[in-house]
Design a protein around this motif. Structure first.
Motif, short mmCIF file in Angstrom:
data_model
loop_
_atom_site.label_atom_id
_atom_site.label_comp_id
_atom_site.label_asym_id
_atom_site.label_seq_id
_atom_site.Cartn_x
_atom_site.Cartn_y
_atom_site.Cartn_z
N PRO A 81 0.75 -1.70 0.29
CA PRO A 81 -0.05 -0.40 0.30
C PRO A 81 0.76 1.26 -0.03
N PRO A 82 -0.08 2.22 -0.79
CA PRO A 82 0.73 3.63 -0.62
C PRO A 82 1.72 3.96 0.31
N GLY A 83 2.81 4.26 0.84
CA GLY A 83 3.31 5.07 2.34
C GLY A 83 4.80 4.86 2.96
N LEU A 84 4.96 3.10 1.75
CA LEU A 84 6.32 3.21 2.72
C LEU A 84 7.41 3.39 1.71
N PRO A 85 9.02 3.55 1.84
CA PRO A 85 10.05 3.96 0.82
C PRO A 85 10.19 3.14 0.42
N ASN A 86 10.88 3.57 -1.08
CA ASN A 86 11.14 2.52 -2.43
C ASN A 86 10.93 1.25 -2.12
#
Length: 150
Positions: free
Chosen positions: A41-46
């Motif tokens: 889901p959106p929000g995790l880097p890399n």
């Protein structure tokens, strides 16, 4: 006795989680095609993680930094062994958090490697609660894990 394609898919998913819990880099790499991909889901880097090695390194980082352990709560695999879906709990023991969610799996033709995982969270990540999960769903009553594996 020979496994059905669905049993083979489930066994691969369970093996993958065992390798995650052991932080076994080569074991994790061996679960994926070389170009395996893991979406989040959106929000995790890399993310997404775009190779077997990147997936392995990502989970090992979580084990080392969060004390991560995972439990599989439910599994459903297609009769042809090409797809599967699970419910899981990600226990972050070092920071006293847990996150619940689902993942959709796509396997290679002979169900020996994972091609793709698409992860979905049961709820948005809320740092003010110990366990991020569906509101009003009685996990304990339904037989879900209420603590991380040993």
């Amino acid at each position: 006795m020979k496994q059905t394609p669905a049993q083979k898919a489930e066994a691969l998913i369970r093996h993958y989680f065992a390798m995650c819990n052991k932080a076994n880099r080569q074991g994790l790499i061996d679960c994926f095609t070389d170009n395996g991909i893991h979406y989040f889901p959106p929000g995790l880097p890399n993310t997404p993680w775009k190779s077997a090695a990147e997936i392995a390194d990502g989970w090992i980082w979580c084990v080392e930094n969060f004390g991560s352990k995972w439990t599989i709560e439910k599994v459903l695999c297609s009769s042809d062994g090409r797809e599967g879906v699970i419910e899981w709990t990600h226990w972050k023991t070092a920071i006293n958090e847990a996150l619940r969610g689902d993942e959709w799996y796509i396997f290679n033709d002979d169900t020996t490697r994972i091609v793709e995982i698409r992860a979905y969270y049961a709820s948005g990540v809320n740092k003010s609660v110990l366990v991020n999960q569906l509101q009003g769903f009685d996990y304990e009553l339904r037989g879900y894990s209420t603590k991380p594996p040993e």
